[in-house]
Design a protein around this motif. Structure first.
Motif, PDB file in Angstrom:
ATOM      1  N   MET A 157       0.814  -1.196   0.000  1.00  0.00           N
ATOM      2  CA  MET A 157       0.000   0.000   0.000  1.00  0.00           C
ATOM      3  C   MET A 157       0.861   1.265   0.000  1.00  0.00           C
ATOM      4  SD  MET A 157      -3.036   0.909  -0.115  1.00  0.00           S
ATOM      5  CE  MET A 157      -4.172   2.161   0.265  1.00  0.00           C
ATOM      6  N   LEU A 158       1.920   1.236   0.787  1.00  0.00           N
ATOM      7  CA  LEU A 158       2.816   2.385   0.834  1.00  0.00           C
ATOM      8  C   LEU A 158       3.493   2.603  -0.512  1.00  0.00           C
ATOM      9  CD1 LEU A 158       3.928   4.574   2.705  1.00  0.00           C
ATOM     10  CD2 LEU A 158       5.776   3.016   3.289  1.00  0.00           C
ATOM     11  N   ASP A 159       3.751   1.506  -1.215  1.00  0.00           N
ATOM     12  CA  ASP A 159       4.373   1.601  -2.536  1.00  0.00           C
ATOM     13  C   ASP A 159       3.454   2.328  -3.518  1.00  0.00           C
ATOM     14  OD1 ASP A 159       6.433   1.109  -4.397  1.00  0.00           O
ATOM     15  OD2 ASP A 159       5.312  -0.588  -5.200  1.00  0.00           O
ATOM     16  N   LEU A 160       2.170   2.024  -3.465  1.00  0.00           N
ATOM     17  CA  LEU A 160       1.207   2.682  -4.347  1.00  0.00           C
ATOM     18  C   LEU A 160       1.105   4.180  -4.037  1.00  0.00           C
ATOM     19  CD1 LEU A 160      -0.994   2.487  -6.530  1.00  0.00           C
ATOM     20  CD2 LEU A 160      -2.616   1.987  -4.695  1.00  0.00           C
ATOM     21  N   ILE A 161       1.083   4.515  -2.771  1.00  0.00           N
ATOM     22  CA  ILE A 161       1.030   5.923  -2.369  1.00  0.00           C
ATOM     23  C   ILE A 161       2.277   6.657  -2.857  1.00  0.00           C
ATOM     24  CG2 ILE A 161       1.040   7.480  -0.373  1.00  0.00           C
ATOM     25  CD1 ILE A 161      -0.644   5.316   1.078  1.00  0.00           C
ATOM     26  N   ALA A 162       3.428   6.022  -2.702  1.00  0.00           N
ATOM     27  CA  ALA A 162       4.680   6.638  -3.151  1.00  0.00           C
ATOM     28  C   ALA A 162       4.668   6.859  -4.660  1.00  0.00           C
ATOM     29  CB  ALA A 162       5.862   5.765  -2.753  1.00  0.00           C
ATOM     30  N   VAL A 163       4.185   5.883  -5.410  1.00  0.00           N
ATOM     31  CA  VAL A 163       4.148   6.011  -6.869  1.00  0.00           C
ATOM     32  C   VAL A 163       3.225   7.154  -7.283  1.00  0.00           C
ATOM     33  CG1 VAL A 163       3.394   4.869  -8.995  1.00  0.00           C
ATOM     34  CG2 VAL A 163       4.778   3.625  -7.349  1.00  0.00           C
ATOM     35  N   ILE A 164       2.071   7.250  -6.664  1.00  0.00           N
ATOM     36  CA  ILE A 164       1.120   8.320  -7.013  1.00  0.00           C
ATOM     37  C   ILE A 164       1.701   9.690  -6.697  1.00  0.00           C
ATOM     38  CG2 ILE A 164      -1.110   9.327  -6.411  1.00  0.00           C
ATOM     39  CD1 ILE A 164      -2.139   6.414  -6.087  1.00  0.00           C
ATOM     40  N   ILE A 165       2.289   9.829  -5.521  1.00  0.00           N
ATOM     41  CA  ILE A 165       2.869  11.122  -5.138  1.00  0.00           C
ATOM     42  C   ILE A 165       4.007  11.506  -6.074  1.00  0.00           C
ATOM     43  CG2 ILE A 165       4.233  12.280  -3.340  1.00  0.00           C
ATOM     44  CD1 ILE A 165       2.441  10.862  -1.294  1.00  0.00           C
ATOM     45  N   VAL A 166       4.848  10.562  -6.402  1.00  0.00           N
ATOM     46  CA  VAL A 166       5.998  10.866  -7.259  1.00  0.00           C
ATOM     47  C   VAL A 166       5.556  11.169  -8.687  1.00  0.00           C
ATOM     48  CG1 VAL A 166       8.091   9.888  -8.251  1.00  0.00           C
ATOM     49  CG2 VAL A 166       7.647   9.638  -5.822  1.00  0.00           C
ATOM     50  N   ILE A 167       4.530  10.498  -9.178  1.00  0.00           N
ATOM     51  CA  ILE A 167       4.042  10.807 -10.534  1.00  0.00           C
ATOM     52  C   ILE A 167       3.441  12.204 -10.584  1.00  0.00           C
ATOM     53  CG2 ILE A 167       2.268  10.198 -12.231  1.00  0.00           C
ATOM     54  CD1 ILE A 167       2.932   7.265 -11.684  1.00  0.00           C
ATOM     55  N   VAL A 168       2.692  12.573  -9.558  1.00  0.00           N
ATOM     56  CA  VAL A 168       2.138  13.931  -9.496  1.00  0.00           C
ATOM     57  C   VAL A 168       3.274  14.956  -9.428  1.00  0.00           C
ATOM     58  CG1 VAL A 168       0.799  15.522  -8.064  1.00  0.00           C
ATOM     59  CG2 VAL A 168      -0.074  13.234  -8.528  1.00  0.00           C
ATOM     60  N   ALA A 169       4.304  14.665  -8.649  1.00  0.00           N
ATOM     61  CA  ALA A 169       5.452  15.565  -8.557  1.00  0.00           C
ATOM     62  C   ALA A 169       6.176  15.676  -9.897  1.00  0.00           C
ATOM     63  CB  ALA A 169       6.419  15.071  -7.484  1.00  0.00           C
ATOM     64  N   LEU A 170       6.295  14.566 -10.605  1.00  0.00           N
ATOM     65  CA  LEU A 170       6.958  14.585 -11.911  1.00  0.00           C
ATOM     66  C   LEU A 170       6.160  15.417 -12.909  1.00  0.00           C
ATOM     67  CD1 LEU A 170       9.403  13.538 -13.432  1.00  0.00           C
ATOM     68  CD2 LEU A 170       8.100  11.512 -14.016  1.00  0.00           C
ATOM     69  N   VAL A 171       4.851  15.300 -12.873  1.00  0.00           N
ATOM     70  CA  VAL A 171       4.006  16.124 -13.747  1.00  0.00           C
ATOM     71  C   VAL A 171       4.182  17.605 -13.412  1.00  0.00           C
ATOM     72  CG1 VAL A 171       1.600  16.696 -14.309  1.00  0.00           C
ATOM     73  CG2 VAL A 171       2.333  14.314 -14.241  1.00  0.00           C
ATOM     74  N   ALA A 172       4.260  17.933 -12.128  1.00  0.00           N
ATOM     75  CA  ALA A 172       4.447  19.328 -11.716  1.00  0.00           C
ATOM     76  C   ALA A 172       5.794  19.870 -12.192  1.00  0.00           C
ATOM     77  CB  ALA A 172       4.334  19.453 -10.205  1.00  0.00           C
TER      78      ALA A 172
END
Length: 101
Positions: free
Chosen positions: A1-16
């Protein structure tokens, strides 16, 4: 679950971070095409290091997302921090050069 949260946060950061890089590229292109765009082009040149570091941080966070719990937390901190700095930089640049036309 933590892995999924990390992936989502990092993808949003990469888009930003990529949005910040794209905005700087568009602003630089417009400044180079206009007479008197020298000060804007100079400002954009001063902002490239911030854009590069934040993008590199988001990419590093993306690389770290495949690890264990501690590495995922590190990815969230690095990626999220990079995204936050990129958003603040993008907002300040937009506020400085935004027109209502």
């Amino acid at each position: 679950m933590l892995d999924l949260i990390a992936v989502i946060i990092v993808i949003v950061a990469l888009v930003a971070t990529l949005a910040h890089v794209g905005y700087l590229a568009l602003l630089n292109s417009a400044a180079n095409k206009r007479a008197g765009g020298g000060p804007i082009a100079q400002y954009v040149r001063s902002r490239w290091p911030i854009a590069g570091v934040t993008t590199a941080g988001a990419l590093l966070g993306l690389l770290l997302t495949g690890g264990s719990g501690f590495v995922d937390i590190l990815a969230i901190l690095i990626g999220g921090g990079s995204g936050a700095v990129a958003v603040k930089s993008l907002e300040s640049t937009q506020k400085k050069y935004k027109t209502d036309s």
